[in-house]
Scaffold this motif. Structure first.
Motif, PDB file in Angstrom:
ATOM      1  N   MET A 142       0.837  -1.199   0.000  1.00 46.10           N
ATOM      2  CA  MET A 142       0.000   0.000   0.000  1.00 46.10           C
ATOM      3  C   MET A 142       0.877   1.257   0.000  1.00 46.10           C
ATOM      4  SD  MET A 142      -2.943  -1.213  -0.239  1.00 46.10           S
ATOM      5  CE  MET A 142      -3.717   0.398  -0.221  1.00 46.10           C
ATOM      6  N   PRO A 143       0.536   2.258  -0.795  1.00 46.54           N
ATOM      7  CA  PRO A 143       1.353   3.479  -0.841  1.00 46.54           C
ATOM      8  C   PRO A 143       1.123   4.416   0.340  1.00 46.54           C
ATOM      9  CG  PRO A 143      -0.482   3.661  -2.372  1.00 46.54           C
ATOM     10  CD  PRO A 143      -0.544   2.267  -1.796  1.00 46.54           C
ATOM     11  N   LEU A 144       0.070   4.155   1.139  1.00 45.98           N
ATOM     12  CA  LEU A 144      -0.229   4.990   2.302  1.00 45.98           C
ATOM     13  C   LEU A 144      -0.590   4.108   3.490  1.00 45.98           C
ATOM     14  CD1 LEU A 144      -2.486   7.659   0.555  1.00 45.98           C
ATOM     15  CD2 LEU A 144      -0.183   8.065   1.452  1.00 45.98           C
ATOM     16  N   ASP A 145      -0.339   4.614   4.682  1.00 45.54           N
ATOM     17  CA  ASP A 145      -0.709   3.871   5.888  1.00 45.54           C
ATOM     18  C   ASP A 145      -2.218   3.899   6.112  1.00 45.54           C
ATOM     19  OD1 ASP A 145       1.864   3.006   6.702  1.00 45.54           O
ATOM     20  OD2 ASP A 145       2.288   5.010   7.496  1.00 45.54           O
ATOM     21  N   ALA A 146      -2.841   5.039   5.860  1.00 44.92           N
ATOM     22  CA  ALA A 146      -4.279   5.190   6.056  1.00 44.92           C
ATOM     23  C   ALA A 146      -4.804   6.249   5.090  1.00 44.92           C
ATOM     24  CB  ALA A 146      -4.590   5.574   7.497  1.00 44.92           C
ATOM     25  N   SER A 147      -5.924   5.946   4.459  1.00 49.96           N
ATOM     26  CA  SER A 147      -6.526   6.887   3.514  1.00 49.96           C
ATOM     27  C   SER A 147      -7.924   6.404   3.176  1.00 49.96           C
ATOM     28  CB  SER A 147      -5.684   6.985   2.246  1.00 49.96           C
ATOM     29  OG  SER A 147      -5.690   5.752   1.542  1.00 49.96           O
ATOM     30  N   TRP A 148      -8.623   7.171   2.375  1.00 46.79           N
ATOM     31  CA  TRP A 148      -9.914   6.710   1.857  1.00 46.79           C
ATOM     32  C   TRP A 148      -9.999   7.100   0.382  1.00 46.79           C
ATOM     33  CZ3 TRP A 148      -9.152  10.637   5.251  1.00 46.79           C
ATOM     34  CH2 TRP A 148      -9.541  11.912   4.849  1.00 46.79           C
ATOM     35  N   LEU A 149     -10.729   6.276  -0.355  1.00 50.88           N
ATOM     36  CA  LEU A 149     -10.846   6.469  -1.793  1.00 50.88           C
ATOM     37  C   LEU A 149     -11.754   7.649  -2.070  1.00 50.88           C
ATOM     38  CD1 LEU A 149     -10.155   5.249  -4.622  1.00 50.88           C
ATOM     39  CD2 LEU A 149     -12.323   4.025  -4.460  1.00 50.88           C
ATOM     40  N   SER A 150     -11.215   8.705  -2.623  1.00 52.67           N
ATOM     41  CA  SER A 150     -12.017   9.884  -2.936  1.00 52.67           C
ATOM     42  C   SER A 150     -12.417   9.935  -4.402  1.00 52.67           C
ATOM     43  CB  SER A 150     -11.255  11.159  -2.561  1.00 52.67           C
ATOM     44  OG  SER A 150     -10.023  11.235  -3.271  1.00 52.67           O
ATOM     45  N   SER A 151     -11.705   9.181  -5.251  1.00 55.45           N
ATOM     46  CA  SER A 151     -12.070   9.136  -6.672  1.00 55.45           C
ATOM     47  C   SER A 151     -11.532   7.833  -7.255  1.00 55.45           C
ATOM     48  CB  SER A 151     -11.494  10.336  -7.428  1.00 55.45           C
ATOM     49  OG  SER A 151     -11.956  10.346  -8.764  1.00 55.45           O
ATOM     50  N   ALA A 152     -12.421   7.055  -7.882  1.00 52.37           N
ATOM     51  CA  ALA A 152     -12.053   5.745  -8.397  1.00 52.37           C
ATOM     52  C   ALA A 152     -11.457   5.843  -9.801  1.00 52.37           C
ATOM     53  CB  ALA A 152     -13.273   4.828  -8.399  1.00 52.37           C
ATOM     54  N   TYR A 153     -11.010   4.685 -10.283  1.00 52.85           N
ATOM     55  CA  TYR A 153     -10.456   4.561 -11.633  1.00 52.85           C
ATOM     56  C   TYR A 153     -11.611   4.490 -12.635  1.00 52.85           C
ATOM     57  CZ  TYR A 153      -7.982   2.351 -15.577  1.00 52.85           C
ATOM     58  OH  TYR A 153      -7.457   2.050 -16.806  1.00 52.85           O
ATOM     59  N   GLY A 154     -11.451   5.173 -13.762  1.00 57.96           N
ATOM     60  CA  GLY A 154     -12.457   5.107 -14.822  1.00 57.96           C
ATOM     61  C   GLY A 154     -13.104   6.454 -15.100  1.00 57.96           C
ATOM     62  N   MET A 155     -14.250   6.433 -15.789  1.00 64.58           N
ATOM     63  CA  MET A 155     -14.947   7.675 -16.149  1.00 64.58           C
ATOM     64  C   MET A 155     -15.477   8.358 -14.888  1.00 64.58           C
ATOM     65  SD  MET A 155     -14.654   8.071 -19.394  1.00 64.58           S
ATOM     66  CE  MET A 155     -15.760   9.461 -19.554  1.00 64.58           C
ATOM     67  N   ARG A 156     -15.283   9.660 -14.848  1.00 66.52           N
ATOM     68  CA  ARG A 156     -15.778  10.441 -13.713  1.00 66.52           C
ATOM     69  C   ARG A 156     -15.986  11.887 -14.154  1.00 66.52           C
ATOM     70  NH1 ARG A 156     -10.812  12.544  -9.866  1.00 66.52           N
ATOM     71  NH2 ARG A 156      -9.660  13.579 -11.549  1.00 66.52           N
ATOM     72  N   MET A 157     -16.689  12.650 -13.340  1.00 68.32           N
ATOM     73  CA  MET A 157     -16.828  14.075 -13.594  1.00 68.32           C
ATOM     74  C   MET A 157     -15.638  14.790 -12.964  1.00 68.32           C
ATOM     75  SD  MET A 157     -19.969  16.697 -12.715  1.00 68.32           S
ATOM     76  CE  MET A 157     -21.059  15.828 -13.846  1.00 68.32           C
ATOM     77  N   SER A 158     -14.872  15.491 -13.773  1.00 67.77           N
ATOM     78  CA  SER A 158     -13.684  16.165 -13.276  1.00 67.77           C
ATOM     79  C   SER A 158     -14.055  17.205 -12.228  1.00 67.77           C
ATOM     80  CB  SER A 158     -12.950  16.850 -14.431  1.00 67.77           C
ATOM     81  OG  SER A 158     -11.936  17.700 -13.938  1.00 67.77           O
ATOM     82  N   PRO A 159     -13.414  17.183 -11.052  1.00 69.65           N
ATOM     83  CA  PRO A 159     -13.722  18.172 -10.018  1.00 69.65           C
ATOM     84  C   PRO A 159     -13.271  19.584 -10.399  1.00 69.65           C
ATOM     85  CG  PRO A 159     -11.830  16.848  -9.395  1.00 69.65           C
ATOM     86  CD  PRO A 159     -12.381  16.233 -10.628  1.00 69.65           C
ATOM     87  N   LEU A 160     -12.454  19.691 -11.422  1.00 64.28           N
ATOM     88  CA  LEU A 160     -11.953  21.001 -11.843  1.00 64.28           C
ATOM     89  C   LEU A 160     -12.776  21.594 -12.979  1.00 64.28           C
ATOM     90  CD1 LEU A 160      -8.112  20.268 -11.704  1.00 64.28           C
ATOM     91  CD2 LEU A 160      -9.486  21.520 -10.035  1.00 64.28           C
TER      92      LEU A 160
END
Length: 345
Positions: free
Chosen positions: A213-231
């Motif tokens: 794992m690249p982090l000790d603790a985190s939560w998924l805020s955006s998954a892989y695939g099509m999404r609406m860009s937050p910007l």
């Protein structure tokens, strides 16, 4: 009386006549033996003065090497291979020059690098380095490998994988003082270092075949695939995953690899790092607030490479994490272990 004199002179002169040639012959034999015994030393001295200048090499033609059908004591070829290995160990114990020979074997589904090495009584490092195997899980079923009869490391003249770069960096500065031989194998040149083994760093790197794992603790805020860009608010394909975490949290390498890019101030990714792994795989760590590594560094799994930040096109602190195989992105969640538990979900 004359006859007795002739016999006397003959008895005296004949041994003297043959004595000198025998002495010369003995000296010649001594010289030949000296040359034979010193030949390895002379080669070593030549290599010490200029390793890159040595071009005399033993070329291995894999298709012409003896093939071991089975790693079984009932197989005659394998029994001969075992005898050759045993002879080299005996010669090593006696301080004698060893003769490295090579065989081939095609692994089956039941074989691992460890089981093959154990059956052959040869260190796994020897088999791995002569065959360009990048990690403990890198041996492929059905792909023929070379089995040397002597223990040591094969150091490539031109390293290609991360483990080869690590080995070359360690041994090249000291190779001038080591006993070595030069081999041409499948179009590549290797120095063979008799009796050398992986150190703790190389061993840890080679045995690290799993994802971390690249982090000790985190939560998924955006998954892989099509999404609406937050910007932009538009539908875009997201080529990685976003893992929200506290700003400044440590970011770790997901797997052993080499650092091929460290970029700061990118308008999209901000500060980011790219690691190259085996089998055409790369991992990307973006939006970092701090970077601990440099291009060319070799890292093991879970090595600290930076800290979580919000540099580049980020709306808040998080790690944008990507996995690409031969340049094509893939969903990292399919590779990371214990994803749900480790991410605090």
């Amino acid at each position: 009386m004359q006859k007795l004199r002739r016999l006397f002179f003959t008895a005296v002169l004949v041994p003297l006549f043959f004595a000198q040639p025998r002495k010369v012959y003995a000296l010649q034999n001594k010289n030949v033996q000296t040359i034979v015994n010193d030949r390895h030393i002379s080669v070593s001295k030549t290599v010490q003065s200029s390793p890159s200048s040595v071009r005399k090499s033993i070329t291995l033609q894999t298709e012409k090497l003896p093939r071991i059908p089975r790693l079984s004591s009932y197989d005659d070829v394998f029994k001969q291979y075992g005898a050759d290995v045993e002879e080299n160990y005996k010669r090593a114990a006696a301080g004698k020059i060893k003769s490295v020979q090579f065989y081939t074997y095609t692994p089956t589904a039941d074989d691992t690098l460890f089981t093959v090495a154990a059956a052959c009584s040869i260190p796994y490092e020897t088999i791995a380095t002569v065959n360009g195997i990048e990690n403990i899980g890198g041996m492929t079923e059905g792909k023929t490998i070379i089995l040397p009869t002597d223990a040591g490391l094969f150091v490539p003249e031109t390293p290609e994988s991360s483990i080869e770069i690590l080995i070359e960096k360690k041994y090249f500065p000291v190779m001038e003082n080591l006993t070595k031989e030069w081999y041409s194998i499948n179009g590549r040149r290797f120095y063979f270092l008799h009796g050398e083994r992986f150190g703790s760093t190389e061993r840890a790197y080679f045995l690290d075949a799993d994802f971390k794992m690249p982090l000790d603790a985190s939560w998924l805020s955006s998954a892989y695939g099509m999404r609406m860009s937050p910007l932009s608010g538009e539908m875009r394909f997201h080529r990685g995953i976003d893992l929200a975490a506290a700003e400044g949290a440590l970011v770790y390498s997901c797997k052993s690899g080499s650092v091929i890019r460290c970029t700061k101030g990118d308008p999209i990714y901000g500060n980011y790092v790219v690691l190259k792994h085996d089998k055409g795989m790369t991992s990307i760590y973006a939006h970092l607030s701090d970077v601990f590594v440099r291009e060319g560094d070799i890292v093991t799994g879970r090595a600290r490479i930076g800290r979580v930040g919000k540099t580049g096109a980020a709306t808040g602190p998080h790690l944008h994490f990507e996995i690409r195989i031969n340049g094509v992105s893939t969903d990292p969640r399919g590779l990371l272990p214990d994803y749900g538990v480790r991410q605090g979900r």
